[in-house]
Design a protein around this motif. Sequence first.
Motif, PDB file in Angstrom:
ATOM      1  N   THR A   1      -6.520   9.722  -5.608  1.00 30.83           N
ATOM      2  CA  THR A   1      -6.030   8.992  -4.915  1.00 30.83           C
ATOM      3  C   THR A   1      -4.929   9.079  -3.937  1.00 30.83           C
ATOM      4  N   TYR A   2      -3.705   9.547  -4.964  1.00 26.22           N
ATOM      5  CA  TYR A   2      -2.445   9.876  -4.309  1.00 26.22           C
ATOM      6  C   TYR A   2      -2.487  11.162  -3.606  1.00 26.22           C
ATOM      7  N   TRP A   3      -3.491  11.888  -4.116  1.00 21.14           N
ATOM      8  CA  TRP A   3      -3.375  13.270  -3.282  1.00 21.14           C
ATOM      9  C   TRP A   3      -4.270  13.148  -1.954  1.00 21.14           C
ATOM     10  N   LEU A   4      -5.525  12.410  -2.070  1.00 23.10           N
ATOM     11  CA  LEU A   4      -6.369  12.532  -0.764  1.00 23.10           C
ATOM     12  C   LEU A   4      -6.156  11.263   0.026  1.00 23.10           C
ATOM     13  N   PHE A   5      -5.592  10.355  -0.531  1.00 23.15           N
ATOM     14  CA  PHE A   5      -5.392   9.217   0.307  1.00 23.15           C
ATOM     15  C   PHE A   5      -3.858   8.504   0.128  1.00 23.15           C
ATOM     16  N   PRO A   6      -2.832   9.207   0.759  1.00 26.29           N
ATOM     17  CA  PRO A   6      -1.558   9.056   0.596  1.00 26.29           C
ATOM     18  C   PRO A   6      -1.101   7.623   1.087  1.00 26.29           C
ATOM     19  N   GLU A   7      -1.577   7.574   2.388  1.00 21.93           N
ATOM     20  CA  GLU A   7      -1.457   6.495   3.288  1.00 21.93           C
ATOM     21  C   GLU A   7      -1.715   5.100   2.371  1.00 21.93           C
ATOM     22  N   LEU A   8      -2.930   5.193   1.664  1.00 24.43           N
ATOM     23  CA  LEU A   8      -3.018   4.079   0.989  1.00 24.43           C
ATOM     24  C   LEU A   8      -2.263   3.511  -0.074  1.00 24.43           C
ATOM     25  N   TRP A   9      -1.330   4.476  -0.733  1.00 29.94           N
ATOM     26  CA  TRP A   9      -0.470   4.307  -1.676  1.00 29.94           C
ATOM     27  C   TRP A   9       0.854   3.477  -0.807  1.00 29.94           C
ATOM     28  N   ARG A  10       1.299   4.344   0.500  1.00 33.33           N
ATOM     29  CA  ARG A  10       2.224   3.665   1.142  1.00 33.33           C
ATOM     30  C   ARG A  10       1.884   2.275   1.937  1.00 33.33           C
ATOM     31  N   ALA A  11       0.590   2.097   1.806  1.00 37.08           N
ATOM     32  CA  ALA A  11       0.381   0.897   2.639  1.00 37.08           C
ATOM     33  C   ALA A  11       0.661  -0.425   1.579  1.00 37.08           C
ATOM     34  N   LEU A  12       0.300  -0.041   0.238  1.00 39.07           N
ATOM     35  CA  LEU A  12       0.483  -1.083  -0.622  1.00 39.07           C
ATOM     36  C   LEU A  12       1.772  -1.673  -0.840  1.00 39.07           C
ATOM     37  N   SER A  13       1.987  -2.997  -1.074  1.00 38.36           N
ATOM     38  CA  SER A  13       3.269  -3.598  -1.389  1.00 38.36           C
ATOM     39  C   SER A  13       3.737  -3.559  -2.694  1.00 38.36           C
ATOM     40  N   SER A  14       4.860  -4.282  -3.079  1.00 38.59           N
ATOM     41  CA  SER A  14       5.282  -3.955  -4.587  1.00 38.59           C
ATOM     42  C   SER A  14       4.383  -5.129  -5.233  1.00 38.59           C
ATOM     43  N   GLU A  15       4.074  -6.147  -4.724  1.00 44.63           N
ATOM     44  CA  GLU A  15       3.316  -7.123  -5.348  1.00 44.63           C
ATOM     45  C   GLU A  15       1.790  -6.509  -5.573  1.00 44.63           C
TER      46      GLU A  15
END
Length: 500
Positions: free
Chosen positions: A95-109
């Motif tokens: 997920t981190y490699w294929l969809f990095p924008e997904l991780w950046r879109a997630l907030s801390s909560e």
Amino acid sequence: MIRGLDYPLAAPIIFVIIGGIFSIIFATKKLSEPLNAALIILLLNITGVVTLINTDNPFYVLFLIFDLLLISLYFSFILNVVMLIVTFLETGLLTYWLFPELWRALSSEQLFWLLISILFLITFSLVQALYLHASNRSIERKNDSMEKEFESKEGYLKLFFENAKDSIAVFDLDNKVIAANPAFVKLYGWSLEESIGQQIPMVPPDYYEASKKRITNMVAGESFDLLQTKDMKKDGTIFDAEVTLSPIFDANGQVIATSVITRDVSYRKEAEELRVQSEKLKVAGEIAAGVAHEVKNPLSVISGFVQMMNEDVNSPYTYYTKLIKSEIDRINLIISEFLVLSKPHAQDAKDFNIEHILQDMLALFKLEMDVKNITIHEVWDAPNAIIKGDANQIKQVFINIFKNAIEAIEAEGHIDFAMTTTTTHVVVKISDNGIGMKKDVVDNIFQPFYTTKEKGTGLGMMITEKIIHEHKGDIKIKSTYGVGTEFTILLPLSTIFYNN
């Protein structure tokens, strides 16, 4: 799923290859169960990874998580833990490699609750794996216990069937043998190869209709316990049998087969006949003692006066007094036979040469045989045969038998006489070509008071058998009506004979 892939040809080819590998694994069946499970999980995991790599949709991460649900089918705690760790590492990294924008879109909560959800899923998966593992172990133990119990019962039943002394056979509804134990083979003489799947004749012709009726009743659900009948062996020998016939039911209560348990009770019949014979001998002995005591003394007085009357040759009653004298002599003969019957075996038994006794016996009948033109063929092949017993009783035995042989020949016949020895017995055979005896006569010849002669007492042959048995010997008869009769007498040799 294929519609959402970036490279629609790559995934199907990989799926076909993996499907082929699956087919080979299942077809060969040469892999152990743990290795087989590991390969299947590995191939499923590769399928999920390939699917995720060939798409830009993070939704397909669920394929990897779905594999975890399939792993639970194997009830392996270790496999669940390993694949749980591998799956979440793969999911995170891909997920981190294929969809990095997904991780950046997630907030801390959102990341916090995502981690909590992952931890909950991990915990739930581990608890489920432990529970399924424990439950599976319990089920396996129970199944093992039930299987062992079943095998134990089946083993005991098989041991009982194989080692039962009574004949046991199972028949289908067409009366063909399904199964039989070794006792059946021993009793009836039919081997298993000859019996299984065949209808074999086990019932004498005279009993066939009754047997057929019983089979019909068994198919209808009736059973028969300890039935007294007669059965037939392979060689045609008919024997007394005690049978238990039972129908065999299926789970629905329908008769699917029948069982027959057979016991040869010929020995029991023989023992019963011997007991009855012994009772008869006992009664006859008691009668003999009473008759001998009550009749002999007054008969002696009558005989004395009749002899005095016979001395008067001019008496007009001479014919009648002589007739009375002959009848008195016959009564004395009956009393003598009674006395032999009531008297126990001589306690002062002595060793004697039986050849001398037999020679004296033959001399007694020489004149009578010449008158009736009876020839005799003698074989003396037992020199100095010594037996122990009462010489007079043994002489009486052979007088009775030889007298019967002469009487059976009406005129111009022959008698074969032979005396031989075995390692333990002296054997005497006396055979004639007289009128012979029917089977019912042979069967009853040793019964008390049984006779076919007009003036017979029915005691001679019974006393003959009694004397032979008291001397620990045996007597056998073979007779064919219209052909002749053969008597065979066996008497044990004395120890003096062996010492000589």
